[in-house]
Design an enzyme around this catalytic site. Structure first.
Site, PDB file in Angstrom:
ATOM      1  N   HIS A 160      29.847   4.797   2.251  1.00  0.00           N
ATOM      2  CA  HIS A 160      29.467   3.956   0.700  1.00  0.00           C
ATOM      3  C   HIS A 160      27.877   4.315   1.297  1.00  0.00           C
ATOM      4  O   HIS A 160      27.864   3.312   0.625  1.00  0.00           O
ATOM      5  CB  HIS A 160      29.713   3.350   0.748  1.00  0.00           C
ATOM      6  N   ASN A 191      35.231   6.652 -10.225  1.00  0.00           N
ATOM      7  CA  ASN A 191      34.499   4.789 -10.633  1.00  0.00           C
ATOM      8  C   ASN A 191      33.567   5.595 -12.122  1.00  0.00           C
ATOM      9  O   ASN A 191      33.187   6.404 -12.102  1.00  0.00           O
ATOM     10  CB  ASN A 191      33.072   5.312  -9.359  1.00  0.00           C
ATOM     11  N   GLU A 217      30.971   8.165  -4.935  1.00  0.00           N
ATOM     12  CA  GLU A 217      29.851   9.195  -5.310  1.00  0.00           C
ATOM     13  C   GLU A 217      29.082  10.265  -4.815  1.00  0.00           C
ATOM     14  O   GLU A 217      28.176  10.053  -4.380  1.00  0.00           O
ATOM     15  CB  GLU A 217      29.150   7.457  -6.060  1.00  0.00           C
ATOM     16  N   GLU A 223      36.407   2.231  -8.950  1.00  0.00           N
ATOM     17  CA  GLU A 223      35.525   1.062  -9.686  1.00  0.00           C
ATOM     18  C   GLU A 223      35.277   0.771 -10.817  1.00  0.00           C
ATOM     19  O   GLU A 223      35.540   2.508 -11.265  1.00  0.00           O
ATOM     20  CB  GLU A 223      34.315   1.220  -9.461  1.00  0.00           C
ATOM     21  N   ARG A 225      39.616  -2.748  -1.891  1.00  0.00           N
ATOM     22  CA  ARG A 225      38.579  -1.719  -1.368  1.00  0.00           C
ATOM     23  C   ARG A 225      37.426  -1.950  -0.398  1.00  0.00           C
ATOM     24  O   ARG A 225      36.143  -3.061  -1.431  1.00  0.00           O
ATOM     25  CB  ARG A 225      38.264  -0.474  -2.408  1.00  0.00           C
ATOM     26  N   TYR A 259      31.626   3.502 -15.135  1.00  0.00           N
ATOM     27  CA  TYR A 259      31.146   2.787 -15.864  1.00  0.00           C
ATOM     28  C   TYR A 259      31.009   2.595 -17.101  1.00  0.00           C
ATOM     29  O   TYR A 259      31.220   1.915 -18.126  1.00  0.00           O
ATOM     30  CB  TYR A 259      29.556   2.108 -14.996  1.00  0.00           C
TER      31      TYR A 259
END
Ligand SMILES: *[C@@H]1O[C@H](CO)[C@@H](O)[C@H](O)[C@H]1NC(C)=O
Length: 529
Positions: free
Chosen positions: A165, A351, A210, A421, A120, A353
Site C-alpha cells: 500500500h 476501492n 490501487e 475501501e 484490512r 469513492y
C-alpha cells in the site's frame, strides 16, 4: 428493448431509492427479473447475508508511525516527506501518524467495539525487510505484525492483508523501483517472506492497493511518492512490472502457501465513469478513461484475452509514432507473460469513492506532451448538486457503487468481489457529528444490497477508514475515520464519531435502518460478538 414490469414500477414507489436508477438499463434488467418471486424487497426488510464480511481498512504508512523504530528501514514516503516536506499540504508526515505501532491493542479494541468480522491492513515492506531484499529480516517488525494479527484472532476478527500500500523501501526506489524490470522478482521474494511468516494464520491477501495511484500518480505525475514526473512514460512502464509482480506473487501463494482456503486478489481504485452525453465521442472518451484508470492494470489479469487494453494501446502507439519515438511508449508482453497473468486471481478488490461524467469534446485541458492525459485527452465533470466531501476529488455520486459492481460483473464474468475501501472525508472542525458521512455510508450500503439482489458475487465490504490517518499529500487536513484521532495528543486518543455507531448498528442488525439514531455517544463492546 428492455421491458419494465409493472411489478418493478410498483416497487419503485415503495422504494424511491430504486427509482433513481431507472435510467440504468442493466440494473432494471437484473432487479426486474429478481423482483418477481421476491417479497423481501422493501428497504427495511433487506438483510445482508450472515456470511457477508464487514470490516474496515487502513494502510501501514497512514497509521503506524514508528518510522525508524526497532530497525525499520526508510521507505519512499519517509524519504519524500523528510527531504521535500513542502509537498505535503500541512507539511506533516507519517513519522508518528496514529501511532498504531504502539496502540495496536486499542485498534483491536475499536474493531471489537464496532463488531467487525474482518480488518484490512497493509504491511510496511521496509519494517520487515529494511533493505527491501530478503537477505535481512527485521525481527522486531515481524513481532509487531504477529502481535497485531494474534490480537485480532483472539477476538475472532479475520485479518485481510495488503502486501503493498504505497510504501516502497527507499533502497529499491534508488534502483528505479517499479520501473526496474527486476521489480517483479523483488516483489516475489518479499511475498515469499510474508506468506511464510503469516500465511499460517492469514487467509486473505491483496497484492497491490490501487495500481493507478502507484503508477500514474507516483511515476507519471508529482501527486504521490516518489513524485517522479516521468510523464507519458512512467505509468505504462510501471503498469507492466506491477501486473507481472502481482502474477508472480499470486502463483507463488497458490502453489506453496494457500492450502484449501487461502485466497489472493488485487484492489483497484474504481471511480465510476459515465459518458456526459450519448455522443460517440463521449462513449469513446469514457472507455479510454476506464482503460487508463484501471483497465490497464485489470485487463492483463481478468480479461479473457489478457494483455493491455486495445483502445488505449492503439492511442499510445499512434501518438508515440507522431511524437517521433522510435518505439511505442506502451511496453509489450511476451506470449508467455500474457498467459502467466491471465486468470491470476481469486477475487477483484474495489476501492470506490466517487464518480465523474466524461467527455471527448467538453472540459478538455492542456496537458504536458507526452503524458497519459494527453494520450487519452478526455474531459471530466462532476455536477455541482452532488454533495461534496472535504477532499476536492470526492463527491457523492448517485448509485456509483452499484454501477461499478454491475460493470465488473458484466465485464469479467462475475468474479468474486470485495469492496476493500469506501468512505467519506470531513474536516476536524466538524467534530464528531458526521451526518454527511452517515448519509454517504447508508447510500453505499443500499447499493451493496442492490448489488446482492442483482446477483453480484460480492462477499464483503470494508469501510475506509477505521480511524483518521495521514491522508498522503493532504496530510492531516482531511479525515476519513469512523474514529477521530487527536494528533495533538501524544497518546493519539481515538474517539468514535456518530458514523461509528451507525456502522456498528448495521453490522449488528444486518439491515440499513435510515431512522436509527445512537442513544448516546458512549461506545462499548457487545460481549458474545
Ligand atoms: C512535470 O513534467 C512536465 C513535463 O512533462 C512539466 O511540464 C511539469 O512542470 C513538471 N512538474 C514538476 C512539478 O516538475
Amino acid at each position: 428493448m428492455l421491458h419494465i414490469s409493472q411489478k418493478f414500477k410498483d416497487m419503485c414507489e415503495v422504494n424511491p431509492h430504486l427509482a433513481s436508477v431507472v435510467d440504468y438499463g442493466l440494473i432494471i434488467l437484473n432487479l426486474g427479473v429478481l423482483a418477481i418471486g421476491s417479497n423481501a424487497f422493501t428497504r427495511q426488510q433487506r438483510k445482508f447475508p450472515e456470511d457477508f464480511m464487514f470490516g474496515t481498512a487502513t494502510a501501514s504508512y497512514q497509521i503506524e508511525g514508528g518510522w525508524d523504530a526497532d530497525g525499520k528501514g526508510e521507505n519512499i514516503w519517509d524519504h519524500m516527506t523528510h527531504t521535500n516536506p513542502t509537498v505535503i499540504k500541512d507539511q506533516s508526515n507519517g513519522d508518528i501518524a496514529a501511532d498504531s505501532y504502539n496502540n495496536y491493542k486499542r485498534d483491536v479494541e475499536m474493531m471489537r467495539e464496532l463488531g467487525l468480522d474482518a480488518y484490512r491492513f497493509s504491511l510496511s515492506w521496509s519494517r520487515i525487510l529494511p533493505d527491501g531484499f530478503a537477505n535481512r529480516i527485521n525481527d522486531a517488525g515481524v513481532q509487531f505484525y504477529n502481535n497485531y494479527i494474534n490480537e485480532m484472532l483472539k477476538y475472532g476478527i479475520t485479518p485481510m492483508i495488503t502486501l503493498y500500500h504505497w510504501d516502497l523501501p527507499q533502497k529499491l526506489q534508488d534502483l528505479g523501483g517499479f520501473l526496474n524490470p527486476l521489480f517483479p522478482e523483488w516483489f516475489e521474494d518479499y511475498s515469499r517472506v510474508v506468506f511464510d511468516l503469516f500465511g499460517d494464520r492469514v487467509k486473505y491477501w491483496i497484492t497491490f492497493n490501487e495500481p493507478r495511484e502507484v503508477c500514474y500518480q507516483g511515476y507519471d505525475t508529482v501527486t504521490m511518492a516518489p513524485i517522479l514526473n516521468a510523464t507519458g512514460i512512467g505509468a505504462y512502464l510501471c503498469a507492466k512490472h506491477l501486473v507481472l509482480a502481482h502474477a508472480r506473487s499470486y502463483h507463488l501463494y497458490k502453489k506453496e502457501f494457500a492450502g484449501d482456503d487461502g485466497i489472493c486478489g488485487i484492489t483497484y481504485a474504481m471511480t465510476w465513469t459515465e459518458p456526459l452525453t450519448d455522443s460517440k465521442e463521449d462513449e469513446i472518451a469514457t472507455e479510454l478513461m476506464r482503460q487508463a484508470d484501471w483497465g490497464i492494470y485489470s485487463e492483463p489479469i481478468f480479461s479473457e484475452n489478457g494483455g493491455f487494453p486495445k483502445e488505449l494501446t492503439d492511442v499510445v502507439n499512434q501518438k508515440s509514432k507522431e511524437q517521433g519515438f522510435s518505439r511505442s511508449r506502451m511496453p509489450e508482453f511476451t506470449k508467455e507473460e500474457i498467459e502467466f497473468m491471465r486468470g491470476a486471481y481469486d477475487f477483484f478488490g474495489i476501492n470506490h469513492y466517487t464518480g465523474v461524467l466524461v467527455s471527448g469534446t467538453e472540459y478538455l485541458q492542456e496537458h504536458p506532451v507526452p503524458s497519459m492525459h494527453d494520450d487519452i485527452n478526455v474531459g471530466t465533470f462532476a455536477p455541482s448538486d452532488w454533495p461534496a466531501a472535504a477532499s476536492s476529488w470526492l463527491k457523492q455520486s448517485p448509485d456509483s457503487l452499484l454501477k461499478i459492481l454491475l460493470l465488473i460483473k458484466e465485464k469479467y464474468n462475475n468474479p468474486v468481489m470485495y469492496i476493500t475501501e469506501n468512505g467519506w472525508s470531513t474536516r476536524l472542525e466538524q467534530g464528531l457529528e458526521d451526518d454527511d458521512r452517515v448519509r454517504y455510508y447508508r447510500a453505499a450500503l443500499e447499493n451493496v444490497l442492490d448489488a446482492l439482489d442483482a446477483g453480484v458475487n460480492l462477499k464483503g465490504y470494508m469501510a475506509w477508514s477505521l480511524m483518521d490517518n495521514f491522508e498522503w499529500m493532504q496530510g492531516y487536513t482531511e479525515r476519513f475515520g469512523l474514529y477521530e484521532v487527536d494528533f495533538e495528543d501524544p497518546a493519539r486518543t481515538r474517539t468514535p464519531r456518530k458514523s461509528a455507531f451507525i456502522y456498528k448498528e448495521v453490522l449488528r442488525t444486518r439491515v440499513v435502518d435510515h431512522d436509527y439514531e445512537p442513544p448516546s455517544m458512549i461506545m462499548t463492546i457487545d460481549e458474545g460478538k
